[in-house]
Design an enzyme around this catalytic site. Structure first.
Site, short mmCIF file in Angstrom:
data_model
loop_
_atom_site.label_atom_id
_atom_site.label_comp_id
_atom_site.label_asym_id
_atom_site.label_seq_id
_atom_site.Cartn_x
_atom_site.Cartn_y
_atom_site.Cartn_z
N TYR A 154 45.52 87.97 108.86
CA TYR A 154 46.70 88.47 108.11
C TYR A 154 46.28 88.91 106.71
CZ TYR A 154 51.47 88.43 106.12
OH TYR A 154 52.66 88.76 105.50
N LYS A 158 46.53 92.58 104.94
CA LYS A 158 47.34 92.85 103.75
C LYS A 158 46.50 93.48 102.63
CE LYS A 158 51.14 91.82 105.62
NZ LYS A 158 52.15 92.85 105.85
N THR A 189 62.81 84.96 106.20
CA THR A 189 62.80 85.81 107.40
C THR A 189 62.14 85.02 108.54
OG1 THR A 189 60.60 86.75 107.16
CG2 THR A 189 62.37 87.86 105.93
N1 LIG Z 1 58.87 86.90 104.80
C1 LIG Z 1 57.88 86.67 103.97
O1 LIG Z 1 57.76 85.58 103.39
C2 LIG Z 1 56.88 87.76 103.68
C3 LIG Z 1 55.99 87.58 102.61
C4 LIG Z 1 55.06 88.56 102.33
C5 LIG Z 1 55.03 89.73 103.09
N2 LIG Z 1 55.90 89.88 104.14
C6 LIG Z 1 55.79 91.11 104.91
O2 LIG Z 1 57.05 91.74 105.01
C7 LIG Z 1 57.06 92.53 106.21
C8 LIG Z 1 58.30 92.19 107.02
O3 LIG Z 1 58.18 90.89 107.55
P1 LIG Z 1 59.43 89.93 107.65
O4 LIG Z 1 59.30 88.92 106.60
O5 LIG Z 1 60.65 90.74 107.73
O6 LIG Z 1 59.13 89.16 109.02
P2 LIG Z 1 59.69 89.44 110.48
O7 LIG Z 1 58.87 88.65 111.40
O8 LIG Z 1 61.17 89.24 110.47
O9 LIG Z 1 59.42 91.01 110.68
C9 LIG Z 1 58.33 91.55 111.33
C10 LIG Z 1 58.85 92.49 112.41
O10 LIG Z 1 57.78 93.19 113.01
C11 LIG Z 1 58.08 93.31 114.37
N3 LIG Z 1 56.88 93.59 115.14
C12 LIG Z 1 55.80 92.78 115.34
N4 LIG Z 1 54.90 93.40 116.12
C13 LIG Z 1 55.41 94.63 116.40
C14 LIG Z 1 54.95 95.73 117.16
N5 LIG Z 1 53.77 95.71 117.78
N6 LIG Z 1 55.74 96.82 117.25
C15 LIG Z 1 56.94 96.86 116.64
N7 LIG Z 1 57.43 95.86 115.88
C16 LIG Z 1 56.66 94.74 115.78
C17 LIG Z 1 58.71 91.97 114.74
O11 LIG Z 1 59.41 92.04 115.97
C18 LIG Z 1 59.61 91.76 113.55
O12 LIG Z 1 60.85 92.39 113.75
C19 LIG Z 1 55.76 92.21 106.94
O13 LIG Z 1 54.81 93.21 106.63
C20 LIG Z 1 55.33 90.91 106.33
O14 LIG Z 1 53.95 90.71 106.42
C21 LIG Z 1 56.83 88.93 104.44
#
Ligand SMILES: NC(=O)c1ccc[n+]([C@@H]2O[C@H](COP(=O)([O-])OP(=O)(O)OC[C@H]3O[C@@H](n4cnc5c(N)ncnc54)[C@H](O)[C@@H]3O)[C@@H](O)[C@H]2O)c1
Length: 261
Positions: A154, A158, A189
């Site tokens: 991961y 990133k 999330t």
């Molecule tokens: N939530 C946090 O704490 C956090 C922190 C830092 C960064 N992020 C980043 O924010 C972004 C959104 O994540 P989130 O927090 O909403 O989590 P999340 O798990 O709710 O969202 C990720 C989404 O990606 C989808 N996904 C995974 N593989 C896929 C594929 N092959 N094709 C299509 N869709 C796919 C999942 O079904 C999910 O809906 C991500 O890039 C994550 O790395 C989140």
């Protein structure tokens, strides 16, 4: 307010931040195509959008598969007349270090988290060019700047998103396409729920774990997906017209310190 009236946005990920972004942009007047692999989440987002009479099409797609992304981008541009905004929020978060993570899992993580950004650009940029400009917002993470142990695939993905964002910003600037990334700290999330269950066990009390995660952030709480969506909307708007190639942290101060009082 209809800040995005006449704009067409493609958003990947139909839960968490992707869901919040898709709804935020659609509520501000954009026509939105949301691409997701999670059938239940896709159906829930579709239901919410229909109840609010939003112009929001949910398309089932694996964003790491070229054919899937191509079909979805063609469908979005065909239905809505073009593409102006792409928000890449789909991601997976495997746990493990370089010894315990299989190579297949590492490559899957790179394909979903980074490859999808390449693919949405490959098929989306020609559409943006036809409209004389556009904006691409890539969701990275604080883990692309500094990291926890035990999440090496991961973290690699990133960091790569930061580098790819800079490269795309330079390459597409002549087309008036801006490219930025966002690096959130902990946000409420499903991906954070996965973290809570991984560290605390399946039966973990998610709210109390989230409180603990929040306490590690100087502002004393985790972020909400709508707060990230508001930043995405600003960066995707004309107000941010001179911003490109940059990363924008939204982390409650998490990366401001060095972990010492
Ligand atoms: N939530 C946090 O704490 C956090 C922190 C830092 C960064 N992020 C980043 O924010 C972004 C959104 O994540 P989130 O927090 O909403 O989590 P999340 O798990 O709710 O969202 C990720 C989404 O990606 C989808 N996904 C995974 N593989 C896929 C594929 N092959 N094709 C299509 N869709 C796919 C999942 O079904 C999910 O809906 C991500 O890039 C994550 O790395 C989140």
């Amino acid at each position: 307010m209809n800040e995005f009236a006449g704009k067409v946005a493609v958003v990947t990920g139909t839960t968490g931040i992707g869901r919040a972004v898709a709804l935020h942009l659609a509520r501000q007047g954009a026509s939105v195509a949301a691409l997701g692999i999670d059938l239940a989440a896709n159906a829930e987002l579709e239901k919410t959008a229909t109840a609010e009479s939003l112009i929001l099409a949910v398309l089932h797609a694996d964003v790491s598969v070229p054919d899937n992304v191509q079909s979805a981008m063609v469908a979005a541009a065909g239905s809505f007349g073009g593409i102006d905004i792409i928000v890449n929020a789909a991601a997976i978060h495997p746990y493990g270090d370089a010894e315990t993570t299989s190579f297949e899992t590492f490559m899957r993580c790179m394909a979903v988290n980074v490859g999808s950004i390449h693919l949405t650009a490959e098929y989306g940029v020609p559409e943006m060019r036809k409209r004389h400009g556009g904006v691409i917002v890539n969701l990275s993470s604080v883990q692309g700047h500094a990291c926890q142990s035990g999440v090496s695939a991961y973290v690699a993905s990133k960091g790569a998103i930061h580098a790819l964002t800079r490269a795309m910003a330079l390459d597409f600037a002549p087309d008036r396409i801006r490219v930025v990334s966002i690096s959130p700290g902990s946000v409420r999330t499903p991906i954070l729920e996965l973290a809570a269950r991984t560290f605390e066990g399946e039966d973990a009390d998610i709210e109390s774990v989230f409180e603990r995660f929040g306490a590690a952030h100087p502002l004393g709480r985790i972020g909400e997906p709508e707060e990230v969506a508001a930043l995405v909307a600003f960066l995707a708007s004309d107000k941010a017209g001179f911003i490109t190639g940059s990363d924008h942290r939204i982390d409650g101060g998490l990366t401001a310190g060095i972990g010492l009082r």
